[in-house]
Design a protein around this motif. Structure first.
Motif, mmCIF file in Angstrom:
data_model
loop_
_atom_site.group_PDB
_atom_site.id
_atom_site.type_symbol
_atom_site.label_atom_id
_atom_site.label_comp_id
_atom_site.label_asym_id
_atom_site.label_seq_id
_atom_site.Cartn_x
_atom_site.Cartn_y
_atom_site.Cartn_z
ATOM 1 N N SER A 115 49.644 -17.633 53.033
ATOM 2 C CA SER A 115 48.303 -18.195 52.795
ATOM 3 C C SER A 115 47.784 -18.938 54.018
ATOM 4 O O SER A 115 46.921 -19.822 53.887
ATOM 5 C CB SER A 115 48.351 -19.142 51.595
ATOM 6 O OG SER A 115 49.294 -20.199 51.823
ATOM 7 N N TYR A 116 48.289 -18.578 55.203
ATOM 8 C CA TYR A 116 47.943 -19.324 56.419
ATOM 9 C C TYR A 116 46.437 -19.368 56.656
ATOM 10 O O TYR A 116 45.725 -18.373 56.520
ATOM 11 C CB TYR A 116 48.624 -18.673 57.631
ATOM 12 C CG TYR A 116 48.178 -19.273 58.945
ATOM 13 C CD1 TYR A 116 48.780 -20.422 59.431
ATOM 14 C CD2 TYR A 116 47.127 -18.700 59.678
ATOM 15 C CE1 TYR A 116 48.355 -20.990 60.628
ATOM 16 C CE2 TYR A 116 46.699 -19.258 60.874
ATOM 17 C CZ TYR A 116 47.319 -20.408 61.342
ATOM 18 O OH TYR A 116 46.900 -20.978 62.525
ATOM 19 N N THR A 117 45.992 -20.577 57.045
ATOM 20 C CA THR A 117 44.586 -20.758 57.436
ATOM 21 C C THR A 117 44.533 -21.633 58.680
ATOM 22 O O THR A 117 45.332 -22.562 58.833
ATOM 23 C CB THR A 117 43.779 -21.435 56.315
ATOM 24 O OG1 THR A 117 44.409 -22.680 55.937
ATOM 25 C CG2 THR A 117 43.663 -20.540 55.097
ATOM 26 N N ASN A 118 43.631 -21.319 59.598
ATOM 27 C CA ASN A 118 43.409 -22.144 60.788
ATOM 28 C C ASN A 118 42.724 -23.447 60.398
ATOM 29 O O ASN A 118 42.052 -23.517 59.372
ATOM 30 C CB ASN A 118 42.555 -21.373 61.801
ATOM 31 C CG ASN A 118 43.382 -20.387 62.609
ATOM 32 O OD1 ASN A 118 44.483 -20.689 63.033
ATOM 33 N ND2 ASN A 118 42.819 -19.191 62.814
ATOM 34 N N PRO A 119 42.867 -24.498 61.220
ATOM 35 C CA PRO A 119 43.627 -24.543 62.478
ATOM 36 C C PRO A 119 45.104 -24.844 62.240
ATOM 37 O O PRO A 119 45.479 -25.390 61.209
ATOM 38 C CB PRO A 119 42.948 -25.694 63.226
ATOM 39 C CG PRO A 119 42.536 -26.627 62.131
ATOM 40 C CD PRO A 119 42.104 -25.747 60.991
ATOM 41 N N ASP B 156 43.020 -23.158 66.688
ATOM 42 C CA ASP B 156 43.190 -21.857 66.046
ATOM 43 C C ASP B 156 44.274 -21.078 66.775
ATOM 44 O O ASP B 156 44.127 -20.726 67.951
ATOM 45 C CB ASP B 156 41.878 -21.081 66.080
ATOM 46 C CG ASP B 156 40.808 -21.744 65.210
ATOM 47 O OD1 ASP B 156 41.170 -22.634 64.406
ATOM 48 O OD2 ASP B 156 39.635 -21.382 65.350
ATOM 49 N N ALA B 157 45.341 -20.773 66.053
ATOM 50 C CA ALA B 157 46.485 -20.117 66.682
ATOM 51 C C ALA B 157 46.419 -18.603 66.554
ATOM 52 O O ALA B 157 47.161 -17.888 67.259
ATOM 53 C CB ALA B 157 47.792 -20.615 66.056
ATOM 54 N N VAL C 78 55.455 -26.133 63.065
ATOM 55 C CA VAL C 78 54.093 -25.581 63.001
ATOM 56 C C VAL C 78 53.604 -25.650 61.559
ATOM 57 O O VAL C 78 54.316 -25.231 60.633
ATOM 58 C CB VAL C 78 54.055 -24.123 63.509
ATOM 59 C CG1 VAL C 78 52.647 -23.553 63.351
ATOM 60 C CG2 VAL C 78 54.491 -24.040 64.961
ATOM 61 N N GLN C 79 52.406 -26.166 61.365
ATOM 62 C CA GLN C 79 51.788 -26.249 60.050
ATOM 63 C C GLN C 79 50.387 -25.665 60.103
ATOM 64 O O GLN C 79 49.739 -25.698 61.151
ATOM 65 C CB GLN C 79 51.713 -27.710 59.579
ATOM 66 C CG GLN C 79 53.053 -28.415 59.528
ATOM 67 C CD GLN C 79 52.918 -29.893 59.231
ATOM 68 O OE1 GLN C 79 51.810 -30.385 59.014
ATOM 69 N NE2 GLN C 79 54.034 -30.599 59.225
ATOM 70 N N ASP C 80 49.924 -25.126 58.964
ATOM 71 C CA ASP C 80 48.553 -24.609 58.944
ATOM 72 C C ASP C 80 47.602 -25.706 58.493
ATOM 73 O O ASP C 80 47.988 -26.881 58.365
ATOM 74 C CB ASP C 80 48.457 -23.355 58.067
ATOM 75 C CG ASP C 80 48.598 -23.665 56.581
ATOM 76 O OD1 ASP C 80 48.909 -24.832 56.224
ATOM 77 O OD2 ASP C 80 48.391 -22.741 55.769
ATOM 78 N N ALA C 81 46.338 -25.354 58.234
ATOM 79 C CA ALA C 81 45.317 -26.342 57.909
ATOM 80 C C ALA C 81 45.632 -27.103 56.630
ATOM 81 O O ALA C 81 45.240 -28.264 56.466
ATOM 82 C CB ALA C 81 43.957 -25.647 57.781
ATOM 83 N N ALA C 82 46.368 -26.452 55.710
ATOM 84 C CA ALA C 82 46.720 -27.092 54.445
ATOM 85 C C ALA C 82 48.007 -27.898 54.546
ATOM 86 O O ALA C 82 48.456 -28.478 53.557
ATOM 87 C CB ALA C 82 46.853 -26.039 53.352
#
Length: 232
Positions: free
Chosen positions: A207-211, A230-231, A167-171
């Motif tokens: 620092s998680y950001t969607n998606p 978006d999780a 699982v990875q965030d938007a960055a």
């Protein structure tokens, strides 16, 4: 009479001198014996018997170094390990060709992804959880519990022992996989016409950001599938 006394006195003096000489000789002998006994220690074992051995105050490694035998392997000693063939065959001198993985275009979190050969992947559920760290490298905190379903519509069993989920965030920052319950990764295989479910838990980066992007792969011969949305 005086002559007789003088003779007795002379005899007594000789006896005294002889006794003194013998005592000195005994002392020299005792000293020599003590020196000899120091070079060979006589010890008594627990059974009461005596044995003669090397001086225990001398370090064994020092003795070996002095004798020139330190670090020399014993040719009669058995091998430290026994060579065992690799379970899948091959050896360390074999060159394995590189495998180029194919990645399918991403689909929405709620859609079903085609993984080729009649295998279909879907996310049965995504929910926010607070993770618990139990193993080294794990970090507790806000995370995701992802339930994944694999449906086999092919005519052969599909091995799920090599499933990889990420699982990875938007960055592109990866999440940390967690091994504690309720995590229940895929194992074994799924038979034709059947489906299997696995549960994966991740701690999200601070620092998680969607998606989010959920990556799923089960074989190097099958394409990698991506779910994006978006999780949380």
């Amino acid at each position: 009479m005086n002559l007789r006394r003088r003779l007795l006195s002379a005899v007594a003096l000789c006896v005294v001198l002889l006794t003194a000489a013998c005592s000195s000789a005994d002392k020299v002998t005792d000293s020599t014996s003590a020196s000899v006994s120091q070079s060979s220690v006589i010890a008594t074992d627990t059974s009461g018997g005596a044995y003669t051995g090397a001086d225990p105050t001398v370090d064994a490694s020092e003795s070996d170094a002095n004798s020139g035998t330190a670090g020399v392997p014993d040719p009669s000693a058995p091998a430290a390990t026994t060579p065992v063939p690799a379970p899948g065959g091959g050896d360390i001198n074999q060159t394995v060709p590189a495998v180029e993985l194919t990645t399918n275009s991403p689909v929405e979190l709620t859609q079903t992804a085609e993984a080729g050969s009649g295998v279909k992947i879907s996310l049965a559920g995504i929910e926010s959880v607070t993770t618990v760290s139990e193993l080294p490298g794990e970090i507790a905190g806000p995370g995701l519990k992802i339930t994944i379903t694999v449906q086999n519509t092919s005519a052969a069993a599909v091995d799920l022992n090599n499933v990889v989920v990420d699982v990875q965030d938007a960055a592109g920052t990866p999440s940390i996989p967690m091994g504690a319950s309720p995590a229940a990764p895929f194992t074994g295989s799924v038979q034709p016409g059947a489906s299997a479910t696995g549960v994966y838990v991740f701690t999200l980066p601070t620092s998680y950001t969607n998606p989010a992007t959920v990556v799923f792969s089960y074989s190097t011969e099958a394409p990698v599938v991506l779910f994006v949305g978006d999780a949380k």
